[in-house]
Design a protein around this motif. Structure first.
Motif, PDB file in Angstrom:
ATOM      1  N   ARG A  31       0.005 -16.310  19.603  1.00 30.91           N
ATOM      2  CA  ARG A  31       0.468 -14.980  18.837  1.00 30.91           C
ATOM      3  C   ARG A  31      -0.570 -14.000  19.438  1.00 30.91           C
ATOM      4  O   ARG A  31      -1.745 -14.135  19.251  1.00 30.91           O
ATOM      5  N   LYS A  32       0.012 -12.781  19.816  1.00 28.47           N
ATOM      6  CA  LYS A  32      -0.864 -11.629  20.258  1.00 28.47           C
ATOM      7  C   LYS A  32      -1.942 -11.175  19.238  1.00 28.47           C
ATOM      8  O   LYS A  32      -3.179 -11.087  19.274  1.00 28.47           O
ATOM      9  N   THR A  33      -1.425 -11.514  17.864  1.00 21.59           N
ATOM     10  CA  THR A  33      -2.278 -11.319  16.850  1.00 21.59           C
ATOM     11  C   THR A  33      -3.350 -12.066  16.458  1.00 21.59           C
ATOM     12  O   THR A  33      -4.340 -11.786  15.879  1.00 21.59           O
ATOM     13  N   ALA A  34      -3.303 -13.413  17.226  1.00 22.86           N
ATOM     14  CA  ALA A  34      -4.387 -14.400  17.012  1.00 22.86           C
ATOM     15  C   ALA A  34      -5.280 -14.518  18.136  1.00 22.86           C
ATOM     16  O   ALA A  34      -5.995 -15.367  18.368  1.00 22.86           O
ATOM     17  N   LEU A  35      -5.056 -13.436  19.068  1.00 24.46           N
ATOM     18  CA  LEU A  35      -5.923 -13.528  20.291  1.00 24.46           C
ATOM     19  C   LEU A  35      -7.595 -13.895  20.124  1.00 24.46           C
ATOM     20  O   LEU A  35      -8.013 -14.755  20.472  1.00 24.46           O
ATOM     21  N   SER A  36      -7.978 -13.062  19.227  1.00 24.46           N
ATOM     22  CA  SER A  36      -9.616 -13.117  18.690  1.00 24.46           C
ATOM     23  C   SER A  36      -9.968 -14.460  18.193  1.00 24.46           C
ATOM     24  O   SER A  36     -10.888 -15.017  18.423  1.00 24.46           O
ATOM     25  N   PHE A  37      -8.880 -15.111  17.269  1.00 21.71           N
ATOM     26  CA  PHE A  37      -9.441 -16.317  16.841  1.00 21.71           C
ATOM     27  C   PHE A  37      -9.354 -17.409  17.971  1.00 21.71           C
ATOM     28  O   PHE A  37     -10.448 -18.087  17.957  1.00 21.71           O
ATOM     29  N   TYR A  38      -8.701 -17.633  18.972  1.00 18.05           N
ATOM     30  CA  TYR A  38      -8.790 -18.406  20.003  1.00 18.05           C
ATOM     31  C   TYR A  38      -9.827 -18.006  20.996  1.00 18.05           C
ATOM     32  O   TYR A  38     -10.567 -18.932  21.533  1.00 18.05           O
ATOM     33  N   GLN A  39     -10.147 -16.961  21.128  1.00 19.63           N
ATOM     34  CA  GLN A  39     -11.251 -16.550  21.930  1.00 19.63           C
ATOM     35  C   GLN A  39     -12.661 -16.985  21.486  1.00 19.63           C
ATOM     36  O   GLN A  39     -13.621 -17.251  22.217  1.00 19.63           O
ATOM     37  N   ALA A  72      -4.133 -30.671  27.798  1.00 19.43           N
ATOM     38  CA  ALA A  72      -3.659 -30.664  26.435  1.00 19.43           C
ATOM     39  C   ALA A  72      -2.878 -29.260  25.845  1.00 19.43           C
ATOM     40  O   ALA A  72      -3.676 -28.378  26.307  1.00 19.43           O
ATOM     41  N   ARG A  73      -1.925 -29.293  25.544  1.00 18.63           N
ATOM     42  CA  ARG A  73      -1.214 -28.255  24.945  1.00 18.63           C
ATOM     43  C   ARG A  73      -1.090 -27.876  23.427  1.00 18.63           C
ATOM     44  O   ARG A  73      -0.567 -28.835  22.830  1.00 18.63           O
ATOM     45  N   LEU A  74      -1.612 -26.957  22.794  1.00 16.90           N
ATOM     46  CA  LEU A  74      -1.678 -26.839  21.657  1.00 16.90           C
ATOM     47  C   LEU A  74      -0.330 -26.033  21.092  1.00 16.90           C
ATOM     48  O   LEU A  74       0.083 -25.131  21.714  1.00 16.90           O
ATOM     49  N   ARG A  75       0.478 -26.821  20.106  1.00 13.21           N
ATOM     50  CA  ARG A  75       1.715 -25.813  19.760  1.00 13.21           C
ATOM     51  C   ARG A  75       2.064 -25.988  18.260  1.00 13.21           C
ATOM     52  O   ARG A  75       1.369 -27.011  17.740  1.00 13.21           O
ATOM     53  N   LYS A  76       2.570 -25.198  17.680  1.00 11.56           N
ATOM     54  CA  LYS A  76       2.906 -25.124  15.955  1.00 11.56           C
ATOM     55  C   LYS A  76       1.779 -25.440  15.547  1.00 11.56           C
ATOM     56  O   LYS A  76       1.740 -26.361  14.535  1.00 11.56           O
ATOM     57  N   PHE A  77       0.790 -24.547  15.488  1.00 15.49           N
ATOM     58  CA  PHE A  77      -0.554 -24.602  14.694  1.00 15.49           C
ATOM     59  C   PHE A  77      -0.172 -23.617  13.481  1.00 15.49           C
ATOM     60  O   PHE A  77       0.252 -22.391  13.586  1.00 15.49           O
ATOM     61  N   ALA A  78      -0.365 -24.079  12.157  1.00 15.18           N
ATOM     62  CA  ALA A  78       0.275 -23.441  10.863  1.00 15.18           C
ATOM     63  C   ALA A  78      -0.889 -23.781   9.956  1.00 15.18           C
ATOM     64  O   ALA A  78      -0.855 -24.827   9.581  1.00 15.18           O
ATOM     65  N   THR A  79      -1.519 -22.759   8.950  1.00 12.78           N
ATOM     66  CA  THR A  79      -1.954 -22.975   7.641  1.00 12.78           C
ATOM     67  C   THR A  79      -1.060 -22.117   6.683  1.00 12.78           C
ATOM     68  O   THR A  79      -0.811 -21.171   6.915  1.00 12.78           O
ATOM     69  N   LEU A  80      -0.980 -22.800   5.803  1.00 13.83           N
ATOM     70  CA  LEU A  80      -0.509 -22.301   4.506  1.00 13.83           C
ATOM     71  C   LEU A  80      -1.100 -20.815   4.272  1.00 13.83           C
ATOM     72  O   LEU A  80      -2.236 -20.880   4.181  1.00 13.83           O
ATOM     73  N   PRO A  81      -0.175 -19.926   3.910  1.00 15.69           N
ATOM     74  CA  PRO A  81      -0.890 -18.572   3.596  1.00 15.69           C
ATOM     75  C   PRO A  81      -2.041 -18.501   2.590  1.00 15.69           C
ATOM     76  O   PRO A  81      -2.941 -17.865   2.856  1.00 15.69           O
ATOM     77  N   GLN A  82      -1.916 -19.422   1.561  1.00  9.11           N
ATOM     78  CA  GLN A  82      -3.113 -19.426   0.463  1.00  9.11           C
ATOM     79  C   GLN A  82      -4.243 -20.054   0.840  1.00  9.11           C
ATOM     80  O   GLN A  82      -5.293 -19.751   0.394  1.00  9.11           O
ATOM     81  N   TYR A  83      -4.113 -20.671   2.418  1.00 11.64           N
ATOM     82  CA  TYR A  83      -5.268 -21.228   2.606  1.00 11.64           C
ATOM     83  C   TYR A  83      -6.005 -20.730   3.934  1.00 11.64           C
ATOM     84  O   TYR A  83      -6.831 -20.956   4.491  1.00 11.64           O
ATOM     85  N   GLN A  84      -5.165 -19.485   4.434  1.00 11.86           N
ATOM     86  CA  GLN A  84      -5.805 -18.745   5.513  1.00 11.86           C
ATOM     87  C   GLN A  84      -6.947 -17.959   5.277  1.00 11.86           C
ATOM     88  O   GLN A  84      -7.295 -17.540   4.122  1.00 11.86           O
ATOM     89  N   GLY A  85      -7.735 -17.794   6.247  1.00 10.54           N
ATOM     90  CA  GLY A  85      -8.967 -16.921   6.231  1.00 10.54           C
ATOM     91  C   GLY A  85     -10.040 -17.860   5.497  1.00 10.54           C
ATOM     92  O   GLY A  85     -11.152 -17.354   5.213  1.00 10.54           O
ATOM     93  N   GLN A  86     -10.068 -19.153   5.601  1.00  7.74           N
ATOM     94  CA  GLN A  86     -10.994 -19.863   4.703  1.00  7.74           C
ATOM     95  C   GLN A  86     -11.534 -21.025   5.866  1.00  7.74           C
ATOM     96  O   GLN A  86     -12.462 -21.770   5.594  1.00  7.74           O
ATOM     97  N   ARG A  87     -11.574 -20.720   7.150  1.00 11.30           N
ATOM     98  CA  ARG A  87     -12.081 -21.585   8.169  1.00 11.30           C
ATOM     99  C   ARG A  87     -11.260 -22.874   8.528  1.00 11.30           C
ATOM    100  O   ARG A  87     -11.845 -23.736   9.132  1.00 11.30           O
ATOM    101  N   ILE A  88     -10.217 -23.163   7.662  1.00 11.85           N
ATOM    102  CA  ILE A  88      -9.483 -24.414   7.826  1.00 11.85           C
ATOM    103  C   ILE A  88      -8.985 -24.531   9.324  1.00 11.85           C
ATOM    104  O   ILE A  88      -9.256 -25.556   9.944  1.00 11.85           O
ATOM    105  N   GLY A  89      -8.226 -23.569   9.576  1.00 13.99           N
ATOM    106  CA  GLY A  89      -7.839 -23.592  11.148  1.00 13.99           C
ATOM    107  C   GLY A  89      -8.788 -23.889  11.964  1.00 13.99           C
ATOM    108  O   GLY A  89      -8.574 -24.684  12.967  1.00 13.99           O
ATOM    109  N   SER A  90     -10.012 -23.062  11.788  1.00 13.62           N
ATOM    110  CA  SER A  90     -10.992 -23.252  12.772  1.00 13.62           C
ATOM    111  C   SER A  90     -11.547 -24.698  12.985  1.00 13.62           C
ATOM    112  O   SER A  90     -11.980 -25.267  13.834  1.00 13.62           O
TER     113      SER A  90
END
Length: 138
Positions: free
Chosen positions: A104-112, A63-81
């Motif tokens: 994205r390299k900036t999201a490395l720690s999120f996926y880890q 399974a490949r995850l692609r095009k994962f996006a959270t609206l800016p005002q909802y980021q950092g609230q564990r919704i993506g998690s």
């Protein structure tokens, strides 16, 4: 925060969020990818408003995850998690053995945090640095 409702959605529902978050300076058609018509698209809703989208493309037992996006005002609230946890739970109940993404390299720690490990060297897509990441689900 109000409760989150995570469910499958259509590609038509996913595209506006993809466009707004990932590639706002490109045409919306840039946010469509091959396989969208057969992929599984997930959405997170808060108060019936779609705030996060993710798409899963199956290829045999991968399974490949692609095009994962959270609206800016909802980021950092564990919704993506919560969306990733939901997807991984669904995939573990299927015959999928591997989960992967180009992160994205900036999201490395999120996926880890979900056990994904990076493989190979960083690469560029449309001027943004990415790393290939994956995890075994078995």
């Amino acid at each position: 925060m109000n409760s989150i409702d995570i469910k499958t959605i259509t590609i038509a529902e996913a595209l506006p969020i993809r466009h707004r978050v990932l590639w706002p300076n490109k045409p919306i058609s840039f946010c469509s990818v091959e396989g969208d018509d057969t992929a599984s698209h997930y959405g997170a809703f808060i108060d019936k408003r779609l705030v996060c989208v993710a798409s899963i493309y199956l290829n045999n037992n991968e399974a490949r995850l692609r095009k994962f996006a959270t609206l800016p005002q909802y980021q950092g609230q564990r919704i993506g998690s919560r969306v990733i946890e939901h997807i991984l739970s669904d995939l573990k109940c299927s015959d999928v053995n591997y989960f992967r993404c180009d992160a994205r390299k900036t999201a490395l720690s999120f996926y880890q945090r979900f056990g994904l490990c990076s493989h190979g060297e960083p690469f560029q897509k449309s001027g943004i640095s990415y790393l290939r990441m994956s995890v075994s689900l078995r």
